[in-house]
Motif scaffolding. Structure first.
Motif, PDB file in Angstrom:
ATOM      1  N   LEU A  19      18.500  14.975  57.417  1.00 10.09           N
ATOM      2  CA  LEU A  19      18.836  16.139  58.153  1.00 10.09           C
ATOM      3  C   LEU A  19      18.907  15.494  59.529  1.00 10.09           C
ATOM      4  CD1 LEU A  19      19.356  19.062  59.037  1.00 10.09           C
ATOM      5  CD2 LEU A  19      17.124  19.368  59.256  1.00 10.09           C
ATOM      6  N   ALA A  20      18.267  14.563  59.928  1.00  8.37           N
ATOM      7  CA  ALA A  20      18.453  13.909  61.286  1.00  8.37           C
ATOM      8  C   ALA A  20      19.538  12.870  61.494  1.00  8.37           C
ATOM      9  CB  ALA A  20      17.141  12.969  61.527  1.00  8.37           C
ATOM     10  N   GLY A  21      19.720  12.243  60.220  1.00  2.98           N
ATOM     11  CA  GLY A  21      21.182  11.387  60.096  1.00  2.98           C
ATOM     12  C   GLY A  21      22.408  12.313  60.167  1.00  2.98           C
ATOM     13  N   GLY A  22      22.362  13.337  59.641  1.00  5.70           N
ATOM     14  CA  GLY A  22      23.604  14.286  59.666  1.00  5.70           C
ATOM     15  C   GLY A  22      23.780  14.886  60.921  1.00  5.70           C
ATOM     16  N   ALA A  23      22.609  15.104  61.690  1.00 13.03           N
ATOM     17  CA  ALA A  23      22.695  15.943  62.956  1.00 13.03           C
ATOM     18  C   ALA A  23      23.085  14.852  63.903  1.00 13.03           C
ATOM     19  CB  ALA A  23      21.196  16.525  63.380  1.00 13.03           C
ATOM     20  N   LEU A  24      22.673  13.460  63.911  1.00 12.70           N
ATOM     21  CA  LEU A  24      22.837  12.297  64.588  1.00 12.70           C
ATOM     22  C   LEU A  24      24.523  12.048  64.635  1.00 12.70           C
ATOM     23  CD1 LEU A  24      22.091  10.437  66.626  1.00 12.70           C
ATOM     24  CD2 LEU A  24      21.852   8.667  64.804  1.00 12.70           C
ATOM     25  N   LEU A  25      25.375  12.234  63.214  1.00  8.28           N
ATOM     26  CA  LEU A  25      26.726  11.785  63.177  1.00  8.28           C
ATOM     27  C   LEU A  25      27.368  13.089  63.816  1.00  8.28           C
ATOM     28  CD1 LEU A  25      26.831  10.499  59.598  1.00  8.28           C
ATOM     29  CD2 LEU A  25      27.038   9.296  61.719  1.00  8.28           C
ATOM     30  N   LEU A  26      26.848  14.277  63.542  1.00  8.82           N
ATOM     31  CA  LEU A  26      27.509  15.718  64.116  1.00  8.82           C
ATOM     32  C   LEU A  26      27.645  15.514  65.513  1.00  8.82           C
ATOM     33  CD1 LEU A  26      28.787  18.133  63.406  1.00  8.82           C
ATOM     34  CD2 LEU A  26      26.639  19.333  63.747  1.00  8.82           C
ATOM     35  N   ALA A  27      26.545  14.964  66.082  1.00  2.99           N
ATOM     36  CA  ALA A  27      26.535  14.973  67.655  1.00  2.99           C
ATOM     37  C   ALA A  27      27.451  13.903  68.056  1.00  2.99           C
ATOM     38  CB  ALA A  27      25.154  14.509  68.018  1.00  2.99           C
ATOM     39  N   GLY A  28      27.484  12.700  67.392  1.00  8.35           N
ATOM     40  CA  GLY A  28      28.550  11.956  67.863  1.00  8.35           C
ATOM     41  C   GLY A  28      30.056  12.479  67.670  1.00  8.35           C
ATOM     42  N   LEU A  30      30.965  15.501  67.856  1.00  6.58           N
ATOM     43  CA  LEU A  30      31.387  16.350  68.944  1.00  6.58           C
ATOM     44  C   LEU A  30      31.306  15.840  70.076  1.00  6.58           C
ATOM     45  CD1 LEU A  30      29.995  19.513  66.923  1.00  6.58           C
ATOM     46  CD2 LEU A  30      32.413  18.762  67.026  1.00  6.58           C
ATOM     47  N   ASP A  31      30.661  14.508  70.552  1.00  7.84           N
ATOM     48  CA  ASP A  31      30.512  14.045  71.750  1.00  7.84           C
ATOM     49  C   ASP A  31      29.418  14.875  72.388  1.00  7.84           C
ATOM     50  OD1 ASP A  31      30.707  12.047  73.567  1.00  7.84           O
ATOM     51  OD2 ASP A  31      32.522  13.379  74.520  1.00  7.84           O
ATOM     52  N   LEU A  32      28.437  15.216  71.752  1.00 11.25           N
ATOM     53  CA  LEU A  32      27.400  16.195  72.318  1.00 11.25           C
ATOM     54  C   LEU A  32      26.580  15.387  73.241  1.00 11.25           C
ATOM     55  CD1 LEU A  32      26.261  18.426  69.205  1.00 11.25           C
ATOM     56  CD2 LEU A  32      27.887  18.813  71.080  1.00 11.25           C
ATOM     57  N   ASN A  33      26.346  14.019  72.968  1.00  8.82           N
ATOM     58  CA  ASN A  33      25.484  13.119  73.626  1.00  8.82           C
ATOM     59  C   ASN A  33      25.824  13.201  75.394  1.00  8.82           C
ATOM     60  OD1 ASN A  33      23.577  11.258  74.314  1.00  8.82           O
ATOM     61  ND2 ASN A  33      24.979   9.576  74.172  1.00  8.82           N
ATOM     62  N   HIS A  34      27.250  13.280  75.525  1.00 15.28           N
ATOM     63  CA  HIS A  34      27.743  13.414  76.828  1.00 15.28           C
ATOM     64  C   HIS A  34      27.694  14.591  77.292  1.00 15.28           C
ATOM     65  CE1 HIS A  34      29.268   9.308  75.428  1.00 15.28           C
ATOM     66  NE2 HIS A  34      28.797   8.937  76.498  1.00 15.28           N
ATOM     67  N   ARG A  35      28.185  15.709  76.648  1.00 11.90           N
ATOM     68  CA  ARG A  35      28.251  17.015  76.840  1.00 11.90           C
ATOM     69  C   ARG A  35      27.057  17.650  77.316  1.00 11.90           C
ATOM     70  NH1 ARG A  35      32.601  19.801  72.658  1.00 11.90           N
ATOM     71  NH2 ARG A  35      34.400  18.700  73.144  1.00 11.90           N
ATOM     72  N   LEU A  40      21.025  10.256  74.207  1.00 11.07           N
ATOM     73  CA  LEU A  40      20.497   8.978  73.321  1.00 11.07           C
ATOM     74  C   LEU A  40      21.547   7.612  73.675  1.00 11.07           C
ATOM     75  CD1 LEU A  40      22.270  11.243  70.162  1.00 11.07           C
ATOM     76  CD2 LEU A  40      19.557  10.427  70.598  1.00 11.07           C
ATOM     77  N   PRO A  41      20.898   6.734  73.327  1.00  7.68           N
ATOM     78  CA  PRO A  41      21.584   4.959  73.617  1.00  7.68           C
ATOM     79  C   PRO A  41      23.076   5.184  73.611  1.00  7.68           C
ATOM     80  CG  PRO A  41      19.485   4.969  72.203  1.00  7.68           C
ATOM     81  CD  PRO A  41      19.998   6.322  72.055  1.00  7.68           C
ATOM     82  N   ALA A  42      23.457   4.584  74.796  1.00 10.41           N
ATOM     83  CA  ALA A  42      24.950   4.591  74.874  1.00 10.41           C
ATOM     84  C   ALA A  42      25.739   3.518  73.763  1.00 10.41           C
ATOM     85  CB  ALA A  42      25.550   4.281  76.118  1.00 10.41           C
ATOM     86  N   ASP A  43      24.902   2.367  73.520  1.00 12.28           N
ATOM     87  CA  ASP A  43      25.200   1.505  72.601  1.00 12.28           C
ATOM     88  C   ASP A  43      25.268   1.842  71.080  1.00 12.28           C
ATOM     89  OD1 ASP A  43      22.637   1.643  72.593  1.00 12.28           O
ATOM     90  OD2 ASP A  43      22.210  -0.697  72.612  1.00 12.28           O
ATOM     91  N   TRP A  44      24.871   3.215  70.981  1.00 14.17           N
ATOM     92  CA  TRP A  44      24.934   3.409  69.701  1.00 14.17           C
ATOM     93  C   TRP A  44      26.154   4.015  68.972  1.00 14.17           C
ATOM     94  CZ3 TRP A  44      19.841   6.838  68.074  1.00 14.17           C
ATOM     95  CH2 TRP A  44      18.883   6.129  68.438  1.00 14.17           C
ATOM     96  N   THR A  45      26.777   3.277  67.994  1.00 11.78           N
ATOM     97  CA  THR A  45      28.241   3.544  67.638  1.00 11.78           C
ATOM     98  C   THR A  45      28.513   5.196  67.178  1.00 11.78           C
ATOM     99  OG1 THR A  45      27.888   2.659  65.450  1.00 11.78           O
ATOM    100  CG2 THR A  45      28.936   1.146  67.326  1.00 11.78           C
ATOM    101  N   VAL A  46      27.349   5.561  66.416  1.00 14.42           N
ATOM    102  CA  VAL A  46      27.417   6.865  66.246  1.00 14.42           C
ATOM    103  C   VAL A  46      27.288   7.991  67.129  1.00 14.42           C
ATOM    104  CG1 VAL A  46      26.199   6.334  63.926  1.00 14.42           C
ATOM    105  CG2 VAL A  46      24.791   7.152  65.750  1.00 14.42           C
ATOM    106  N   THR A  47      26.708   7.646  68.387  1.00  7.34           N
ATOM    107  CA  THR A  47      27.188   8.762  69.428  1.00  7.34           C
ATOM    108  C   THR A  47      28.422   8.591  70.133  1.00  7.34           C
ATOM    109  OG1 THR A  47      26.220   7.166  70.912  1.00  7.34           O
ATOM    110  CG2 THR A  47      24.694   8.383  69.626  1.00  7.34           C
TER     111      THR A  47
END
Length: 201
Positions: A19-28, A30-35, A40-47
């Motif tokens: 669930l955490a992995g799926g939520a992380l991919l979904l956040a990346g 939809l660009d939720l990290n910036h919105r 989340l770390p900016a150097d993570w490609t999944v974000t």
């Protein structure tokens, strides 16, 4: 901790990781990290929604090998099937498939009694009680200490108290004596009409 508790704990942990992995991919995606400024770390490609999870080299590394995709999908299918089987096994473990009863004739050696046979006997006895239209009985818990869950559909005008008394003094008492159990805890749900459910323990 029992084996069942360990299995369910491990299953819950695996589910949380997925669930955490799926939520992380979904956040990346939809660009939720910036919105939402999730931090989340900016150097993570999944974000990063503009950065693929797998780069071109990783995606094309095995393209020339005909065995790669069949093996990959077969492995994923096996993992999914095993996960589903594991989940269903945990759900079924609540039922008591066998009841352990001591037998004096065998020198105290435990005897195994089929749980569904004992449940069927209680069901048949419960449906003979005046005022009971239909009964359903399940045995749950441990083999040496089963717990009966009973659902009764009462006929119109039937009084719950006499039905419960007859259930305790009849089918449940017969099940205790015939199986040699010192106690058989039972929960009964009485459905008097479609809109009312009385639960008595």
């Amino acid at each position: 901790m029992s084996r069942t508790a360990v299995n369910r704990t491990l299953l819950a942990l695996v589910g949380l990781v997925l669930l955490a992995g799926g939520a992380l991919l979904l956040a990346g995606g939809l660009d939720l990290n910036h919105r939402w400024h999730l931090g989340l770390p900016a150097d993570w490609t999944v974000t990063d929604p503009h950065h693929p999870v797998l780069d071109a080299a990783d995606r094309t590394r095995w393209r020339g090998d005909s065995w790669w995709w069949p093996v990959l999908f077969a492995a994923l299918g096996v993992v999914a099937a095993l996960g589903l089987w594991w989940l269903l096994a945990q759900l079924r473990r609540g039922l008591t498939h066998q009841v352990t009863v001591p037998d004096a004739d065998t020198g105290g050696t435990p005897v195994r009694l089929r749980g569904d046979a004992l449940a069927a006997a209680v069901t048949d006895g419960a449906e003979q009680i005046p005022g009971v239209a239909r009964a359903r009985v399940r045995l749950v818990g441990r083999a040496h200490r089963p717990h009966a869950r009973i659902a009764l559909l009462l006929e119109p005008g039937a009084a719950p108290a006499p039905v419960l008394r007859a259930l305790s003094e009849g089918p449940l008492d017969d099940a205790r004596r015939s199986s040699g159990l010192t106690a058989l805890r039972a929960d009964a749900r009485l459905r008097v009409d479609p809109g009312e459910v009385d639960r008595v323990r």
